[in-house]
Design a protein around this motif. Structure first.
Motif, PDB file in Angstrom:
ATOM      1  N   UNK A 314       0.827  -1.212   0.000  1.00  0.00           N
ATOM      2  CA  UNK A 314       0.000   0.000   0.000  1.00  0.00           C
ATOM      3  C   UNK A 314       0.860   1.261   0.000  1.00  0.00           C
ATOM      4  N   UNK A 315       1.894   1.285   0.827  1.00  0.00           N
ATOM      5  CA  UNK A 315       2.712   2.482   0.966  1.00  0.00           C
ATOM      6  C   UNK A 315       3.563   2.752  -0.270  1.00  0.00           C
ATOM      7  N   UNK A 316       4.131   1.703  -0.877  1.00  0.00           N
ATOM      8  CA  UNK A 316       5.039   1.914  -2.000  1.00  0.00           C
ATOM      9  C   UNK A 316       4.320   1.921  -3.343  1.00  0.00           C
ATOM     10  N   UNK A 317       3.377   1.003  -3.511  1.00  0.00           N
ATOM     11  CA  UNK A 317       2.772   0.830  -4.839  1.00  0.00           C
ATOM     12  C   UNK A 317       1.354   1.374  -4.935  1.00  0.00           C
ATOM     13  N   UNK A 318       0.858   1.919  -3.827  1.00  0.00           N
ATOM     14  CA  UNK A 318      -0.521   2.407  -3.816  1.00  0.00           C
ATOM     15  C   UNK A 318      -0.861   3.352  -4.957  1.00  0.00           C
ATOM     16  N   UNK A 319      -0.046   4.410  -5.223  1.00  0.00           N
ATOM     17  CA  UNK A 319      -0.381   5.331  -6.314  1.00  0.00           C
ATOM     18  C   UNK A 319      -0.492   4.648  -7.677  1.00  0.00           C
ATOM     19  N   UNK A 320       0.288   3.592  -7.879  1.00  0.00           N
ATOM     20  CA  UNK A 320       0.221   2.871  -9.158  1.00  0.00           C
ATOM     21  C   UNK A 320      -1.024   1.999  -9.204  1.00  0.00           C
ATOM     22  N   UNK A 321      -1.307   1.338  -8.094  1.00  0.00           N
ATOM     23  CA  UNK A 321      -2.467   0.454  -8.059  1.00  0.00           C
ATOM     24  C   UNK A 321      -3.784   1.224  -8.152  1.00  0.00           C
ATOM     25  N   UNK A 322      -3.750   2.497  -7.773  1.00  0.00           N
ATOM     26  CA  UNK A 322      -4.972   3.309  -7.808  1.00  0.00           C
ATOM     27  C   UNK A 322      -5.298   3.820  -9.200  1.00  0.00           C
ATOM     28  N   UNK A 323      -4.426   3.622 -10.154  1.00  0.00           N
ATOM     29  CA  UNK A 323      -4.688   4.101 -11.516  1.00  0.00           C
ATOM     30  C   UNK A 323      -5.882   3.358 -12.106  1.00  0.00           C
ATOM     31  N   UNK A 324      -6.680   4.037 -12.924  1.00  0.00           N
ATOM     32  CA  UNK A 324      -7.852   3.373 -13.513  1.00  0.00           C
ATOM     33  C   UNK A 324      -7.434   2.370 -14.594  1.00  0.00           C
ATOM     34  N   UNK A 325      -8.331   1.421 -14.842  1.00  0.00           N
ATOM     35  CA  UNK A 325      -8.107   0.463 -15.914  1.00  0.00           C
ATOM     36  C   UNK A 325      -6.907  -0.429 -15.643  1.00  0.00           C
ATOM     37  N   UNK A 326      -6.218  -0.776 -16.744  1.00  0.00           N
ATOM     38  CA  UNK A 326      -5.102  -1.712 -16.659  1.00  0.00           C
ATOM     39  C   UNK A 326      -3.748  -1.014 -16.633  1.00  0.00           C
ATOM     40  N   UNK A 327      -3.743   0.318 -16.562  1.00  0.00           N
ATOM     41  CA  UNK A 327      -2.472   1.037 -16.631  1.00  0.00           C
ATOM     42  C   UNK A 327      -1.540   0.639 -15.485  1.00  0.00           C
ATOM     43  N   UNK A 328      -2.087   0.571 -14.263  1.00  0.00           N
ATOM     44  CA  UNK A 328      -1.259   0.240 -13.113  1.00  0.00           C
ATOM     45  C   UNK A 328      -0.631  -1.141 -13.248  1.00  0.00           C
ATOM     46  N   UNK A 329      -1.399  -2.126 -13.725  1.00  0.00           N
ATOM     47  CA  UNK A 329      -0.865  -3.475 -13.890  1.00  0.00           C
ATOM     48  C   UNK A 329       0.239  -3.498 -14.949  1.00  0.00           C
ATOM     49  N   UNK A 330       0.039  -2.756 -16.054  1.00  0.00           N
ATOM     50  CA  UNK A 330       1.068  -2.694 -17.092  1.00  0.00           C
ATOM     51  C   UNK A 330       2.360  -2.081 -16.538  1.00  0.00           C
ATOM     52  N   UNK A 331       2.231  -1.019 -15.732  1.00  0.00           N
ATOM     53  CA  UNK A 331       3.411  -0.376 -15.174  1.00  0.00           C
ATOM     54  C   UNK A 331       4.153  -1.314 -14.213  1.00  0.00           C
ATOM     55  N   UNK A 332       3.396  -2.035 -13.378  1.00  0.00           N
ATOM     56  CA  UNK A 332       4.047  -2.946 -12.426  1.00  0.00           C
ATOM     57  C   UNK A 332       4.682  -4.142 -13.139  1.00  0.00           C
ATOM     58  N   UNK A 333       4.052  -4.623 -14.185  1.00  0.00           N
ATOM     59  CA  UNK A 333       4.659  -5.700 -14.971  1.00  0.00           C
ATOM     60  C   UNK A 333       5.970  -5.239 -15.587  1.00  0.00           C
ATOM     61  N   UNK A 334       5.978  -4.026 -16.114  1.00  0.00           N
ATOM     62  CA  UNK A 334       7.211  -3.477 -16.686  1.00  0.00           C
ATOM     63  C   UNK A 334       8.291  -3.341 -15.622  1.00  0.00           C
TER      64      UNK A 334
END
Length: 397
Positions: A314-334
C-alpha cells in the motif's frame, strides 16, 4: 462354543455330490438370487459388484460340496478363511454373512431336489446342514480373528498418529516421550531430519505419490501423516543429505508443497514443520511444486508477516495500483521485468515485445507516481519486496 460334529464322520455317497459339483453355476445363480432377495443388506455393505459376488458364491459353494464329499484337505477351508478375511476387512456384519451361508444351504438343497433322484436326496440331506454349520463355525472363528487383528492395527495406527501430532506440537523436547516416539515410529532420535508439508491436489488426490515407498527405495526412513489439511513427512537423513531426498521426491510431487531447513533430531521436527508450512505458502495456491525455504527467503519473510506485506504494497505501490483500468498493472509488470533483467531497458523491451522508448516512458511514469528514483539500494530492495508482496497477494484466494 460347542464343538461341531465334523462332516467327514458322516459317510456320503460320492456320486450325488459330484453331480451337484457339475451344477456349480446353477447353485451360484440360486445363491445370488437368494442374497439379493432375502439378504440385500449383505450385498450393500460388502460394496461388491454382482459379478464379484457370484464368483465368491461359486467358490464357496464348491468348497462346501468338497467338504460334503469328505474332502479333508486344506483347500476347501482356505476358501472359507479367505472369505472371512475379506468380509472382516470390509466390515460386513458377521450375522449377515452367516445368514448368507444358510441361504447357500438352501440353494444347494433346491438344486439337489431338481437334479437328483429321491434316494440320493436322502443321502445328501443327512450331511448338508452339518456342512453349513461347520462352514459357518469356521468362518466365524476366522472372522473374529481378523477383526481382532484389524482392531489392533487400527489402535497402533491411532497411537502412531497421536505421536506424530505430539512431535509437531513440540513434545519431542521431553526425553522420555522422544525415546518412546522413536521406538514406536521406527525412526532414529538423533538423526538430522527434513520436514515436508504437502497439500492435496485440486481433485483431492495426495499431493505426493507414494512418498514412503519412493524414499525407502533410497534407504530413507520416513513417516507421512495428514495433519490439518496438509500431508506432513518426517524424513531421517541417516546416510545421505537433503539433495538426495529432493531428487527422489520432486518427480513425485502433484500438489503444492514446502520443505524447511534440516533440523537436528526428531525432537525438533516441530521447528521444521512450521518452516515447511511457510515454504509451501510462498507458492501460489493450487500450483504444483516443491518450495525449498532457503530458495524463497524474501517471500517467506512476507508470508510470515502478511500485515506488513500488505502495508508495504500500500505504501510503496498504492499510487500505481490506484490508476484506472489496466495502466497500473502494465506499469508494475514493466517494473518487475526491468528488475528481473538487471535494470536493462533493452532486455525489458525484448521481453515485453515493445519499443525501448515505451519502457523508458513507463519507468519515468513510475518514478513520478512513486515520488522517488528507481535507482539506489534502499529503493531497489523496498520496491522489489513490494512487488513480491503484491504478486503473493494476487495469488491469495
Amino acid at each position: 462354543m460347542a464343538a461341531v460334529e465334523r462332516v467327514e464322520d458322516v459317510p456320503v455317497d460320492q456320486a450325488p455330490v459330484e453331480a451337484l459339483r457339475g451344477r456349480l453355476d446353477e447353485i451360484a445363480d440360486r445363491w445370488v438370487t437368494h442374497i439379493v432377495a432375502k439378504n440385500s443388506g449383505y450385498l450393500d455393505t460388502a460394496l461388491v459388484s454382482l459379478p464379484d459376488l457370484r464368483r465368491s458364491c461359486r467358490d464357496n459353494a464348491d468348497a462346501m460340496l468338497r467338504l460334503l464329499a469328505g474332502d479333508t484337505g486344506a483347500e476347501p477351508y482356505a476358501v472359507i478363511r479367505a472369505s472371512a478375511r475379506r468380509q472382516a476387512e470390509r466390515g460386513v456384519p458377521l450375522d449377515s454373512v452367516l445368514r448368507s451361508y444358510r441361504l447357500a444351504g438352501l440353494a444347494v438343497w433346491q438344486e439337489a431336489m431338481d437334479a437328483l433322484p429321491e434316494p440320493a436326496l436322502l443321502d445328501v440331506a443327512g450331511s448338508l446342514w452339518m456342512v453349513v454349520d461347520e462352514v459357518s463355525a469356521e468362518f466365524a472363528t476366522c472372522y473374529h480373528y481378523h477383526r481382532t487383528e484389524l482392531e489392533l492395527l487400527r489402535m497402533a495406527e491411532q497411537r502412531r498418529r497421536v505421536m506424530v501430532d505430539e512431535l509437531l506440537r513440540g513434545r519431542g523436547r521431553e526425553s522420555s516421550f522422544l525415546e518412546e516416539a522413536a521406538l514406536k515410529l521406527d525412526l532414529p532420535a538423533d538423526s538430522p531430519y527434513l520436514v515436508f508439508a504437502v497439500e492435496p491436489t485440486s481433485a483431492g488426490r495426495p499431493g505426493v505419490e507414494m512418498p514412503t515407498e519412493t524414499l525407502a527405495a533410497g534407504n530413507f526412513r520416513s513417516v507421512w501423516q495428514v495433519s490439518g489439511e496438509a500431508l506432513v513427512g518426517l524424513v531421517a537423513l541417516e546416510r545421505s543429505g537433503q539433495e538426495a531426498v529432493l531428487r527422489r521426491l520432486r518427480p513425485a510431487m502433484r500438489g503444492r508443497g514446502g520443505v524447511g531447513p534440516v533440523v537436528s533430531g526428531l525432537g525438533r521436527v516441530d521447528e521444521g514443520y512450521r518452516l515447511a508450512l511457510t515454504a509451501m505458502a510462498t507458492l501460489p495456491p493450487g500450483s504444483p511444486g516443491l518450495a525449498v525455504l532457503e530458495d524463497h527467503l524474501p517471500e517467506a519473510l512476507l508470508v510470515r508477516s502478511p500485515e506488513l506485506a500488505d502495508m508495504l504494497v500500500r505504501e510503496l505501490l498504492g499510487p500505481v495500483l490506484d490508476l484506472p483500468g489496466k495502466e497500473g498493472r502494465h506499469l508494475l509488470t514493466t517494473l518487475a521485468v526491468w528488475i528481473d533483467t538487471n535494470c536493462s531497458v533493452a532486455h525489458t523491451a525484448a521481453r515485453l515485445y515493445c519499443h525501448r522508448n515505451t519502457v523508458l516512458n513507463r519507468l519515468n511514469r513510475l518514478e513520478t507516481l512513486l515520488d522517488r528514483p528507481l535507482k539506489g539500494r534502499a529503493t531497489f530492495v523496498a520496491v522489489s519486496l513490494a512487488l513480491t508482496a503484491w504478486e503473493l497477494g494476487q495469488a491469495r484466494p
